[in-house]
Design an enzyme around this catalytic site. Structure first.
Site, short mmCIF file in Angstrom:
data_model
loop_
_atom_site.label_atom_id
_atom_site.label_comp_id
_atom_site.label_asym_id
_atom_site.label_seq_id
_atom_site.Cartn_x
_atom_site.Cartn_y
_atom_site.Cartn_z
CG MET A 1 8.16 49.38 68.94
SD MET A 1 7.54 48.07 69.99
CE MET A 1 9.01 47.51 70.79
N PRO A 2 9.68 52.46 67.31
CG PRO A 2 9.46 54.29 65.89
CD PRO A 2 9.03 52.87 66.07
CB VAL A 3 10.03 52.97 72.80
CG1 VAL A 3 9.49 53.24 74.20
CG2 VAL A 3 9.55 51.62 72.28
#
Length: 61
Positions: free
Chosen positions: A1-3
């Site tokens: 999950m890229p943030v």
């Protein structure tokens, strides 16, 4: 999950922020193979009187 966190001086329109989120998401999908539905972009707007550069507040310019 890229943030992705983006810190900007306050003052952009909602449309500018919408386009920024779209382009950042597109880049992560295209370049890093991220799942679009899992990309989170957080825009942190900072008032000019809470941001300093070169020993001065940005609001002092």
């Amino acid at each position: 999950m890229p943030v992705v966190q983006v810190h900007l001086k306050a003052g952009r329109t909602t449309e500018q922020k919408r386009r920024l989120v779209e382009k950042i998401t597109d880049s992560l999908v295209e370049i890093a193979g991220a799942n679009r539905e899992r990309v989170h972009v957080i825009i942190d707007e900072v008032p000019a009187d809470s941001w300093g550069r070169a020993g001065k507040l940005l609001s002092d310019d």
